[in-house]
Motif scaffolding. Sequence first.
Motif, PDB file in Angstrom:
ATOM      1  N   ALA A 138      19.165 -18.401  18.636  1.00 34.98           N
ATOM      2  CA  ALA A 138      18.788 -19.471  19.557  1.00 34.98           C
ATOM      3  C   ALA A 138      20.023 -20.246  20.004  1.00 34.98           C
ATOM      4  O   ALA A 138      20.090 -20.751  21.129  1.00 34.98           O
ATOM      5  CB  ALA A 138      17.778 -20.407  18.892  1.00 34.98           C
ATOM      6  N   ASP A 139      21.022 -20.341  19.109  1.00 35.79           N
ATOM      7  CA  ASP A 139      22.287 -20.988  19.428  1.00 35.79           C
ATOM      8  C   ASP A 139      23.339 -19.897  19.645  1.00 35.79           C
ATOM      9  O   ASP A 139      23.690 -19.160  18.715  1.00 35.79           O
ATOM     10  CB  ASP A 139      22.714 -21.919  18.294  1.00 35.79           C
ATOM     11  CG  ASP A 139      24.005 -22.687  18.596  1.00 35.79           C
ATOM     12  OD1 ASP A 139      24.713 -22.313  19.553  1.00 35.79           O
ATOM     13  OD2 ASP A 139      24.299 -23.653  17.875  1.00 35.79           O
ATOM     14  N   ALA A 140      23.835 -19.783  20.859  1.00 34.90           N
ATOM     15  CA  ALA A 140      24.792 -18.729  21.186  1.00 34.90           C
ATOM     16  C   ALA A 140      26.053 -18.810  20.340  1.00 34.90           C
ATOM     17  O   ALA A 140      26.673 -17.784  20.043  1.00 34.90           O
ATOM     18  CB  ALA A 140      25.164 -18.805  22.674  1.00 34.90           C
ATOM     19  N   LEU A 141      26.442 -20.003  19.919  1.00 34.36           N
ATOM     20  CA  LEU A 141      27.652 -20.137  19.118  1.00 34.36           C
ATOM     21  C   LEU A 141      27.465 -19.565  17.717  1.00 34.36           C
ATOM     22  O   LEU A 141      28.447 -19.185  17.068  1.00 34.36           O
ATOM     23  CB  LEU A 141      28.091 -21.596  19.049  1.00 34.36           C
ATOM     24  CG  LEU A 141      28.566 -22.195  20.381  1.00 34.36           C
ATOM     25  CD1 LEU A 141      29.193 -23.563  20.155  1.00 34.36           C
ATOM     26  CD2 LEU A 141      29.552 -21.280  21.096  1.00 34.36           C
ATOM     27  N   ASP A 142      26.229 -19.493  17.245  1.00 34.88           N
ATOM     28  CA  ASP A 142      25.993 -18.822  15.958  1.00 34.88           C
ATOM     29  C   ASP A 142      26.343 -17.346  16.053  1.00 34.88           C
ATOM     30  O   ASP A 142      26.848 -16.757  15.093  1.00 34.88           O
ATOM     31  CB  ASP A 142      24.520 -18.968  15.545  1.00 34.88           C
ATOM     32  CG  ASP A 142      24.179 -20.373  15.077  1.00 34.88           C
ATOM     33  OD1 ASP A 142      25.115 -21.129  14.733  1.00 34.88           O
ATOM     34  OD2 ASP A 142      22.987 -20.717  15.065  1.00 34.88           O
ATOM     35  N   LYS A 230      37.670 -23.803  25.525  1.00 31.10           N
ATOM     36  CA  LYS A 230      36.602 -23.895  26.515  1.00 31.10           C
ATOM     37  C   LYS A 230      35.259 -24.251  25.863  1.00 31.10           C
ATOM     38  O   LYS A 230      34.446 -24.971  26.434  1.00 31.10           O
ATOM     39  CB  LYS A 230      36.489 -22.565  27.261  1.00 31.10           C
ATOM     40  CG  LYS A 230      35.689 -22.613  28.547  1.00 31.10           C
ATOM     41  CD  LYS A 230      35.634 -21.254  29.201  1.00 31.10           C
ATOM     42  CE  LYS A 230      36.999 -20.689  29.474  1.00 31.10           C
ATOM     43  NZ  LYS A 230      37.758 -21.453  30.485  1.00 31.10           N
ATOM     44  N   LEU A 231      35.048 -23.726  24.652  1.00 32.52           N
ATOM     45  CA  LEU A 231      33.790 -23.966  23.937  1.00 32.52           C
ATOM     46  C   LEU A 231      33.860 -25.172  23.011  1.00 32.52           C
ATOM     47  O   LEU A 231      32.903 -25.446  22.293  1.00 32.52           O
ATOM     48  CB  LEU A 231      33.416 -22.709  23.135  1.00 32.52           C
ATOM     49  CG  LEU A 231      33.075 -21.480  23.978  1.00 32.52           C
ATOM     50  CD1 LEU A 231      32.923 -20.243  23.103  1.00 32.52           C
ATOM     51  CD2 LEU A 231      31.790 -21.715  24.780  1.00 32.52           C
ATOM     52  N   ASP A 232      34.997 -25.873  23.038  1.00 35.00           N
ATOM     53  CA  ASP A 232      35.185 -27.077  22.230  1.00 35.00           C
ATOM     54  C   ASP A 232      34.934 -26.801  20.748  1.00 35.00           C
ATOM     55  O   ASP A 232      34.238 -27.554  20.055  1.00 35.00           O
ATOM     56  CB  ASP A 232      34.262 -28.200  22.723  1.00 35.00           C
ATOM     57  CG  ASP A 232      34.689 -29.565  22.207  1.00 35.00           C
ATOM     58  OD1 ASP A 232      35.876 -29.736  21.907  1.00 35.00           O
ATOM     59  OD2 ASP A 232      33.819 -30.449  22.086  1.00 35.00           O
ATOM     60  N   ILE A 233      35.503 -25.704  20.262  1.00 36.31           N
ATOM     61  CA  ILE A 233      35.348 -25.297  18.865  1.00 36.31           C
ATOM     62  C   ILE A 233      36.447 -25.909  18.014  1.00 36.31           C
ATOM     63  O   ILE A 233      37.626 -25.868  18.378  1.00 36.31           O
ATOM     64  CB  ILE A 233      35.397 -23.760  18.748  1.00 36.31           C
ATOM     65  CG1 ILE A 233      34.117 -23.135  19.338  1.00 36.31           C
ATOM     66  CG2 ILE A 233      35.582 -23.302  17.305  1.00 36.31           C
ATOM     67  CD1 ILE A 233      34.172 -21.627  19.452  1.00 36.31           C
ATOM     68  N   ASP A 234      36.075 -26.491  16.905  1.00 40.21           N
ATOM     69  CA  ASP A 234      37.023 -27.028  15.927  1.00 40.21           C
ATOM     70  C   ASP A 234      37.160 -26.009  14.795  1.00 40.21           C
ATOM     71  O   ASP A 234      36.282 -25.896  13.943  1.00 40.21           O
ATOM     72  CB  ASP A 234      36.537 -28.374  15.379  1.00 40.21           C
ATOM     73  CG  ASP A 234      37.527 -28.991  14.390  1.00 40.21           C
ATOM     74  OD1 ASP A 234      38.577 -28.379  14.116  1.00 40.21           O
ATOM     75  OD2 ASP A 234      37.232 -30.093  13.877  1.00 40.21           O
ATOM     76  N   THR A 235      38.243 -25.254  14.802  1.00 43.79           N
ATOM     77  CA  THR A 235      38.394 -24.182  13.819  1.00 43.79           C
ATOM     78  C   THR A 235      38.605 -24.707  12.401  1.00 43.79           C
ATOM     79  O   THR A 235      38.606 -23.916  11.459  1.00 43.79           O
ATOM     80  CB  THR A 235      39.571 -23.256  14.194  1.00 43.79           C
ATOM     81  OG1 THR A 235      40.779 -24.028  14.291  1.00 43.79           O
ATOM     82  CG2 THR A 235      39.299 -22.552  15.517  1.00 43.79           C
TER      83      THR A 235
END
Length: 303
Positions: A138-142, A230-235
Amino acid sequence: MKLSIIVAVYNVAETLERCVQSILGQDFGDFELLLVDDGSTDGSGLLADRLAQTDARLAVFHKANGGLSSARNHGLDRARGEYLAFVDGDDELAPGTLSAVMALAREHPEYDMIEYPVTERPGRADCHVFNPGRRDYADALDWLAEKGFSHCWACNKVYRRGLFGGVRFPVGRRFEDVIATGLLLTKRPRIATTGRGMYLYHWNGGGITARSRSGGLTELLEAQIETVRKLDIDTHERRWHGLYLDMFTAQLHAYRATGRLTLEGQRVAVSRRYHGTKPLLKALALNLLGLKTACRLFKIARK
């Protein structure tokens, strides 16, 4: 028209007919097959024209050479199907692939993107199968977090055509799939994976992947960093440590070729959740040595 299949054609005269026949022989037939000749010089364009005479579902477009992204975009601008798929001219689809994937699309009209298995280098001793199994995100980032950048190919997916509204592959860039995937994920699509069907990826020694083994991995790292931003990901978040390790791998090879550091260093969790032992070892090395020292030692070891 249910599905538009876009095949970028560039100097694949030896493999194009195999590719096309693997698509025409599918037991799902509601598709158009767009062959985009990207300025081939080996007769691939003429072969595409001959193949188009055998089946009304084929359409051929000839254009000046502009690269893979340009050819795919040419097809995107002319596609009419509800869904899209991309196949490279030197690859093929295993029998029953489209019927399996499109059945899932029919059963779940809410899906925007469906990923299916890939066999890399079929028939070779180093053959590898990527099978994502049946999952619903449901969450594309998953989806991105689970296997990181290791499955951001365009070729083993079926997309809702509307997902590409305002999105095109970046012309003049390598690792265009990573960049395009990042753009698509900003729309937060509903993603599903399946263990059915199979894309057969044949290794091409003169292809983009093979040519990128040296300094080209700097471009891969840049594409990955661009996607993260672009996806505002905090690694630094544990969820993204596997993704960071993918970037660390690209940085190791890029540093070996160029001696430059592009990635920012950080620590990651040492976890059995990583896929395989190599990421686990890389996590240990990164934490013990730090980014710069790890890259230096890798360069020395690979001389």
